[in-house]
Design a protein around this motif. Sequence first.
Motif, PDB file in Angstrom:
ATOM      1  N   CYS A 117       3.510  22.720 -13.933  1.00 54.89           N
ATOM      2  CA  CYS A 117       2.754  23.353 -14.515  1.00 54.89           C
ATOM      3  C   CYS A 117       1.122  23.168 -13.523  1.00 54.89           C
ATOM      4  O   CYS A 117       0.681  24.527 -12.941  1.00 54.89           O
ATOM      5  CB  CYS A 117       1.174  22.652 -15.937  1.00 54.89           C
ATOM      6  SG  CYS A 117       2.608  22.873 -17.594  1.00 54.89           S
ATOM      7  N   GLU A 118       0.983  21.979 -12.768  1.00 55.49           N
ATOM      8  CA  GLU A 118       0.530  22.133 -11.455  1.00 55.49           C
ATOM      9  C   GLU A 118       1.186  22.763 -10.454  1.00 55.49           C
ATOM     10  O   GLU A 118       0.010  23.597  -9.388  1.00 55.49           O
ATOM     11  CB  GLU A 118       0.378  21.251 -11.013  1.00 55.49           C
ATOM     12  CG  GLU A 118      -0.965  20.009 -12.127  1.00 55.49           C
ATOM     13  CD  GLU A 118      -1.070  18.668 -11.486  1.00 55.49           C
ATOM     14  OE1 GLU A 118      -0.500  17.498 -10.270  1.00 55.49           O
ATOM     15  OE2 GLU A 118      -1.629  17.710 -12.342  1.00 55.49           O
ATOM     16  N   LEU A 119       2.438  22.618  -9.852  1.00 60.04           N
ATOM     17  CA  LEU A 119       2.688  23.891  -8.876  1.00 60.04           C
ATOM     18  C   LEU A 119       3.121  25.645  -9.510  1.00 60.04           C
ATOM     19  O   LEU A 119       1.868  25.543  -8.766  1.00 60.04           O
ATOM     20  CB  LEU A 119       4.339  23.737  -9.240  1.00 60.04           C
ATOM     21  CG  LEU A 119       5.053  22.556  -8.814  1.00 60.04           C
ATOM     22  CD1 LEU A 119       5.782  22.397  -8.704  1.00 60.04           C
ATOM     23  CD2 LEU A 119       4.542  22.178  -7.349  1.00 60.04           C
ATOM     24  N   VAL A 120       2.201  25.534 -10.527  1.00 60.14           N
ATOM     25  CA  VAL A 120       2.050  27.369 -11.477  1.00 60.14           C
ATOM     26  C   VAL A 120       0.238  27.592 -10.653  1.00 60.14           C
ATOM     27  O   VAL A 120       0.327  28.226 -10.484  1.00 60.14           O
ATOM     28  CB  VAL A 120       2.635  27.354 -12.532  1.00 60.14           C
ATOM     29  CG1 VAL A 120       2.392  29.161 -13.110  1.00 60.14           C
ATOM     30  CG2 VAL A 120       4.443  27.722 -12.830  1.00 60.14           C
ATOM     31  N   ASP A 121      -0.257  26.485 -11.637  1.00 63.20           N
ATOM     32  CA  ASP A 121      -2.096  26.547 -10.952  1.00 63.20           C
ATOM     33  C   ASP A 121      -2.016  26.920  -9.762  1.00 63.20           C
ATOM     34  O   ASP A 121      -2.996  27.351  -9.324  1.00 63.20           O
ATOM     35  CB  ASP A 121      -2.296  25.954 -11.846  1.00 63.20           C
ATOM     36  CG  ASP A 121      -3.693  25.837 -11.536  1.00 63.20           C
ATOM     37  OD1 ASP A 121      -4.486  26.490 -12.615  1.00 63.20           O
ATOM     38  OD2 ASP A 121      -4.297  25.195 -11.546  1.00 63.20           O
ATOM     39  N   ALA A 122      -1.712  25.600  -9.205  1.00 60.65           N
ATOM     40  CA  ALA A 122      -1.391  25.853  -7.211  1.00 60.65           C
ATOM     41  C   ALA A 122      -1.001  27.218  -6.604  1.00 60.65           C
ATOM     42  O   ALA A 122      -2.189  27.694  -6.080  1.00 60.65           O
ATOM     43  CB  ALA A 122      -0.717  25.618  -6.593  1.00 60.65           C
ATOM     44  N   THR A 123      -1.436  28.198  -8.038  1.00 59.43           N
ATOM     45  CA  THR A 123      -0.449  30.222  -7.122  1.00 59.43           C
ATOM     46  C   THR A 123      -1.598  30.532  -7.657  1.00 59.43           C
ATOM     47  O   THR A 123      -1.971  31.545  -7.248  1.00 59.43           O
ATOM     48  CB  THR A 123       1.184  30.438  -7.640  1.00 59.43           C
ATOM     49  OG1 THR A 123       0.943  30.284  -8.926  1.00 59.43           O
ATOM     50  CG2 THR A 123       1.687  29.513  -7.407  1.00 59.43           C
ATOM     51  N   ARG A 124      -2.343  30.362  -8.592  1.00 59.51           N
ATOM     52  CA  ARG A 124      -2.778  30.431  -9.960  1.00 59.51           C
ATOM     53  C   ARG A 124      -4.950  30.445  -8.397  1.00 59.51           C
ATOM     54  O   ARG A 124      -5.922  31.100  -7.887  1.00 59.51           O
ATOM     55  CB  ARG A 124      -3.595  30.714 -11.268  1.00 59.51           C
ATOM     56  CG  ARG A 124      -2.309  31.343 -11.560  1.00 59.51           C
ATOM     57  CD  ARG A 124      -2.105  30.374 -12.991  1.00 59.51           C
ATOM     58  NE  ARG A 124      -0.840  30.994 -13.564  1.00 59.51           N
ATOM     59  CZ  ARG A 124      -0.397  30.008 -14.938  1.00 59.51           C
ATOM     60  NH1 ARG A 124      -1.340  29.637 -15.244  1.00 59.51           N
ATOM     61  NH2 ARG A 124       0.642  30.619 -15.292  1.00 59.51           N
ATOM     62  N   HIS A 125      -4.653  28.905  -8.243  1.00 64.32           N
ATOM     63  CA  HIS A 125      -6.107  28.574  -8.032  1.00 64.32           C
ATOM     64  C   HIS A 125      -5.894  27.890  -6.293  1.00 64.32           C
ATOM     65  O   HIS A 125      -6.063  26.608  -6.715  1.00 64.32           O
ATOM     66  CB  HIS A 125      -6.803  27.489  -8.918  1.00 64.32           C
ATOM     67  CG  HIS A 125      -6.884  28.718 -10.194  1.00 64.32           C
ATOM     68  ND1 HIS A 125      -6.132  28.427 -11.240  1.00 64.32           N
ATOM     69  CD2 HIS A 125      -7.820  28.892 -10.443  1.00 64.32           C
ATOM     70  CE1 HIS A 125      -6.236  28.879 -12.261  1.00 64.32           C
ATOM     71  NE2 HIS A 125      -7.623  29.478 -12.035  1.00 64.32           N
ATOM     72  N   PRO A 126      -5.381  28.916  -5.455  1.00 68.16           N
ATOM     73  CA  PRO A 126      -4.909  27.801  -4.317  1.00 68.16           C
ATOM     74  C   PRO A 126      -6.261  26.949  -3.786  1.00 68.16           C
ATOM     75  O   PRO A 126      -6.140  26.156  -2.980  1.00 68.16           O
ATOM     76  CB  PRO A 126      -4.102  29.151  -3.513  1.00 68.16           C
ATOM     77  CG  PRO A 126      -4.831  30.061  -3.846  1.00 68.16           C
ATOM     78  CD  PRO A 126      -5.462  29.646  -5.807  1.00 68.16           C
ATOM     79  N   ASP A 127      -7.427  27.530  -3.630  1.00 69.34           N
ATOM     80  CA  ASP A 127      -8.498  26.589  -3.486  1.00 69.34           C
ATOM     81  C   ASP A 127      -8.490  25.810  -3.502  1.00 69.34           C
ATOM     82  O   ASP A 127      -8.721  24.742  -2.851  1.00 69.34           O
ATOM     83  CB  ASP A 127      -9.903  27.658  -3.326  1.00 69.34           C
ATOM     84  CG  ASP A 127      -9.652  28.976  -2.610  1.00 69.34           C
ATOM     85  OD1 ASP A 127      -9.681  28.995  -1.437  1.00 69.34           O
ATOM     86  OD2 ASP A 127     -10.233  29.922  -2.752  1.00 69.34           O
ATOM     87  N   THR A 128      -8.404  25.432  -4.845  1.00 67.68           N
ATOM     88  CA  THR A 128      -8.711  23.959  -5.974  1.00 67.68           C
ATOM     89  C   THR A 128      -7.743  23.078  -5.035  1.00 67.68           C
ATOM     90  O   THR A 128      -8.295  21.463  -5.010  1.00 67.68           O
ATOM     91  CB  THR A 128      -8.539  24.562  -7.220  1.00 67.68           C
ATOM     92  OG1 THR A 128      -9.084  25.154  -7.465  1.00 67.68           O
ATOM     93  CG2 THR A 128      -8.420  22.963  -8.180  1.00 67.68           C
ATOM     94  N   TYR A 129      -6.726  23.079  -4.623  1.00 62.53           N
ATOM     95  CA  TYR A 129      -5.297  22.562  -4.365  1.00 62.53           C
ATOM     96  C   TYR A 129      -5.466  21.731  -2.529  1.00 62.53           C
ATOM     97  O   TYR A 129      -4.777  21.405  -1.699  1.00 62.53           O
ATOM     98  CB  TYR A 129      -4.034  22.323  -4.423  1.00 62.53           C
ATOM     99  CG  TYR A 129      -3.936  22.310  -6.314  1.00 62.53           C
ATOM    100  CD1 TYR A 129      -3.637  21.783  -6.493  1.00 62.53           C
ATOM    101  CD2 TYR A 129      -4.870  23.726  -7.030  1.00 62.53           C
ATOM    102  CE1 TYR A 129      -3.442  21.724  -8.154  1.00 62.53           C
ATOM    103  CE2 TYR A 129      -3.990  23.544  -8.521  1.00 62.53           C
ATOM    104  CZ  TYR A 129      -3.631  22.638  -9.531  1.00 62.53           C
ATOM    105  OH  TYR A 129      -3.750  22.333 -10.166  1.00 62.53           O
TER     106      TYR A 129
END
Length: 328
Positions: A236-248
């Motif tokens: 889930c975090e890998l996919v979320d990083a594609t949606r909110h890259p600034d956060t990561y």
Amino acid sequence: MNAEISSLTSQAKGYAEVLDQLRSEMKTVIVGQRDVIDRLLIGLCADGHVLLEGVPGIAKTLTIKTLSQCIDCSFVRIQFTPDLLPADIMGTKIYNQKDSTFSTIRGPVFAHFVLADEINRAPPKVQSALLEAMQERQVTIQGETHPLPKPFFVLATENPIESEGTYPLPEAQVDRFMFKVLMTYPEKNDEVTVLDRFTEGTTITPRKVVTKEKILEIQAFTQKVYADAAIKKYACELVDATRHPDTYGIEEAKYIALGASPRATIFLVLGGKAHALLAGRGYVIPEDIKAVAHDVLRHRILLTYEGEADGITTDRIIERILGIVKVP
């Protein structure tokens, strides 16, 4: 829990032997390309569809056809062309003048293995005709719904270098493919072997080594492979990083126009399970998720015009994400 995982691993080893036999039989025809063969097997085990991209002449069609020949299943090859119609794929109803009735003529999509050759050469209407078949595993012909056979596996090929006479695949359809696999040129030694075969008239026909019932059994078991909550959170975090890259803290954040869909998370875990099964394990480890991440995500991340102009690739972004997101 340990006893359950041990039992799953014991079963996985048995299925891994079957898959290894299938891989070995494919290698009697296909020289090299081990990674591509493994990706096709993982997609088959996870009951997903695969989009295979590569330049002409590197045995994309042969690889897919060989896989189907090694399994006791029906196979059909559909050559996509600009004049193809949806009815040419799905089927239609014809009128019987003798008894004044309509009868359904089923199209070539009613097969276990469907090779959609050069899928990007067909117009959008034909491409979208595959959507229901790929997602719902059924076809509607003039109001009547017909289930497709099981297993049902769509393997599409795409030529990335030609733009003339091609149509870009709709994003909704691309998202239906579990994997987008990039097929590259063979190694020099492998190419010499290919040369020997094709210039000396050597013909090799693979044996059918697996039944369709065994494939369905493997597909059912793949879903039972154990994935810990931490593994699911990692996906889930890998996919979320594609949606909110600034956060990561992803440096290439400005190049991402749109992140991956929830299907990416599902296919990451299912792909991880199939990868574990191929290795003879009944449980998923982070390396299984990493192994399939590029193939699951590369066609689900949309780049901005700026990213395309600067030569940024989705694989580069995925590599960055894998390096930043904490591994459980």
